[in-house]
Design an enzyme around this catalytic site. Structure first.
Site, PDB file in Angstrom:
ATOM      1  N   ALA A  13      32.566 -16.677  38.457  1.00 16.58           N
ATOM      2  CA  ALA A  13      32.438 -17.283  39.778  1.00 16.58           C
ATOM      3  C   ALA A  13      31.153 -16.777  40.409  1.00 16.58           C
ATOM      4  O   ALA A  13      31.100 -15.670  40.962  1.00 16.58           O
ATOM      5  CB  ALA A  13      33.647 -16.926  40.639  1.00 16.58           C
ATOM      6  N   GLY A  14      30.105 -17.578  40.293  1.00 22.59           N
ATOM      7  CA  GLY A  14      28.802 -17.198  40.818  1.00 22.59           C
ATOM      8  C   GLY A  14      28.581 -17.698  42.227  1.00 22.59           C
ATOM      9  O   GLY A  14      29.491 -18.252  42.871  1.00 22.59           O
ATOM     10  N   ASN A  15      27.367 -17.563  42.711  1.00 25.46           N
ATOM     11  CA  ASN A  15      27.060 -17.909  44.097  1.00 25.46           C
ATOM     12  C   ASN A  15      27.013 -19.411  44.349  1.00 25.46           C
ATOM     13  O   ASN A  15      27.097 -19.847  45.500  1.00 25.46           O
ATOM     14  CB  ASN A  15      25.716 -17.292  44.493  1.00 25.46           C
ATOM     15  N   THR A  16      26.863 -20.195  43.298  1.00 29.48           N
ATOM     16  CA  THR A  16      26.750 -21.648  43.453  1.00 29.48           C
ATOM     17  C   THR A  16      27.863 -22.398  42.738  1.00 29.48           C
ATOM     18  O   THR A  16      28.400 -23.371  43.267  1.00 29.48           O
ATOM     19  CB  THR A  16      25.394 -22.134  42.897  1.00 29.48           C
ATOM     20  N   VAL A  18      31.368 -22.212  39.777  1.00 30.50           N
ATOM     21  CA  VAL A  18      32.371 -21.474  39.019  1.00 30.50           C
ATOM     22  C   VAL A  18      32.354 -22.039  37.599  1.00 30.50           C
ATOM     23  O   VAL A  18      32.555 -23.236  37.388  1.00 30.50           O
ATOM     24  CB  VAL A  18      33.772 -21.623  39.637  1.00 30.50           C
ATOM     25  N   GLY A 110      26.782  -5.089  40.660  1.00 29.34           N
ATOM     26  CA  GLY A 110      27.415  -6.402  40.651  1.00 29.34           C
ATOM     27  C   GLY A 110      28.174  -6.631  39.358  1.00 29.34           C
ATOM     28  O   GLY A 110      27.655  -6.386  38.262  1.00 29.34           O
ATOM     29  N   CYS A 111      29.411  -7.115  39.480  1.00 29.01           N
ATOM     30  CA  CYS A 111      30.234  -7.257  38.279  1.00 29.01           C
ATOM     31  C   CYS A 111      29.638  -8.269  37.310  1.00 29.01           C
ATOM     32  O   CYS A 111      29.836  -8.155  36.094  1.00 29.01           O
ATOM     33  CB  CYS A 111      31.664  -7.613  38.641  1.00 29.01           C
ATOM     34  N   ASP A 112      28.886  -9.254  37.819  1.00 30.60           N
ATOM     35  CA  ASP A 112      28.248 -10.213  36.926  1.00 30.60           C
ATOM     36  C   ASP A 112      27.147  -9.553  36.093  1.00 30.60           C
ATOM     37  O   ASP A 112      26.973  -9.851  34.898  1.00 30.60           O
ATOM     38  CB  ASP A 112      27.684 -11.396  37.709  1.00 30.60           C
ATOM     39  N   THR A 189       0.049 -29.367  46.378  1.00 28.20           N
ATOM     40  CA  THR A 189       0.851 -28.294  46.976  1.00 28.20           C
ATOM     41  C   THR A 189       2.229 -28.186  46.329  1.00 28.20           C
ATOM     42  O   THR A 189       2.722 -27.077  46.074  1.00 28.20           O
ATOM     43  CB  THR A 189       1.000 -28.535  48.488  1.00 28.20           C
TER      44      THR A 189
END
Length: 259
Positions: A13-16, A18, A110-112, A189
């Site tokens: 389960a990451g920041n963005t 699962v 961090g567990c990840d 740019t």
């Protein structure tokens, strides 16, 4: 899936998103029957997806860095799909699965990142390693040949970095797996932002490799296909290094239990 086959479920389960993978109990790390991913905004459908796939594991190992709301969604899906499963929420501890956690306070790692180190060592045992996991954040960590996690660095991920730079320029690059790599010295740019951010990501990884004696690098994460080609150092691209580490941790635990 054969009737009655015992299976294990690993969940990153990451920041963005699962991500999840289902394996036969005792299968080699990374050898999965099924795997999938879901954005946080869709987690109310997770139980339905798992039910449709026939997922009913006997053991579950979850690494969650996304907070209590995501944990509650996963717990709800598991109550429906795997009410009898032995569920463990993976945490960083002083030692597990061949990795000695060298953080001053091991629980703060961090567990990840801890799981990724376990996965990298399972792929390349008895080697000095650099592990670059390029997601919402980019984490770059070092493991020694004897299995000591000695620490690492954290920087904004490629999309986050480019978004912060471009927020007030209306030049936000569209970054995904199919994005064409710009030249180093870009002529507009939009491409200059992407080129600079890629150089920053690659430079941090190359600096870590040099500081770790030229150690082999394992690179993973959603932005890895964009970053790996611009590295001036060899890197092995591995999908889902965190889930691979969770799977390896389950296998190591099983071996410990049978010794």
């Amino acid at each position: 899936m054969s009737a009655g086959a015992a299976t294990w479920l690993v969940v990153d389960a990451g920041n963005t998103r699962v991500k999840w993978a289902l394996a036969d109990a005792g299968a080699p790390a990374g050898q999965w029957r099924l795997h999938g991913a879901m954005a946080h905004g869709m987690l109310d459908t997770l139980a339905g997806e798992w039910q449709a796939a026939g997922i009913g594991p006997v053991r579950v190992l979850v690494a969650n860095v996304a907070g209590g709301g995501v944990r509650a969604a996963i717990e709800g899906a598991l109550r429906i799909c795997a009410p009898q499963a032995a569920v463990e929420w993976f945490a960083s501890v002083p030692w597990r699965a061949g990795i000695l956690n060298g953080y001053a306070n091991p629980a703060q790692l961090g567990c990840d990142r801890f799981a990724a180190a376990i996965g990298a060592r399972a792929l390349a045992p008895r080697q000095d390693l650099v592990i670059a996991n390029c997601g919402t954040a980019t984490t770059i960590d070092a493991v020694t040949a004897d299995g000591t996690f000695i620490g690492g660095m954290i920087l904004p991920g490629l999309r986050l970095m480019s978004g912060a730079l471009a927020r007030n320029t209306a030049q936000l690059p569209q970054i995904d797996a199919g994005t064409a790599l710009p030249p180093t010295f870009a002529g507009n740019t939009h491409d200059a932002i992407l080129s600079g951010c890629l150089a920053a990501q690659a430079g941090a990884i190359e600096r870590a490799i040099a500081a770790h004696g030229g150690a082999p690098c394992i690179i993973s994460g959603g932005a890895a296909p964009l970053i790996a080609p611009v590295l001036n150092a060899p890197a092995r691209h591995v999908d889902n290094i965190v889930m691979l580490g969770l799977h390896a941790a389950l296998l190591a635990g099983e071996m410990d239990e049978t010794c």
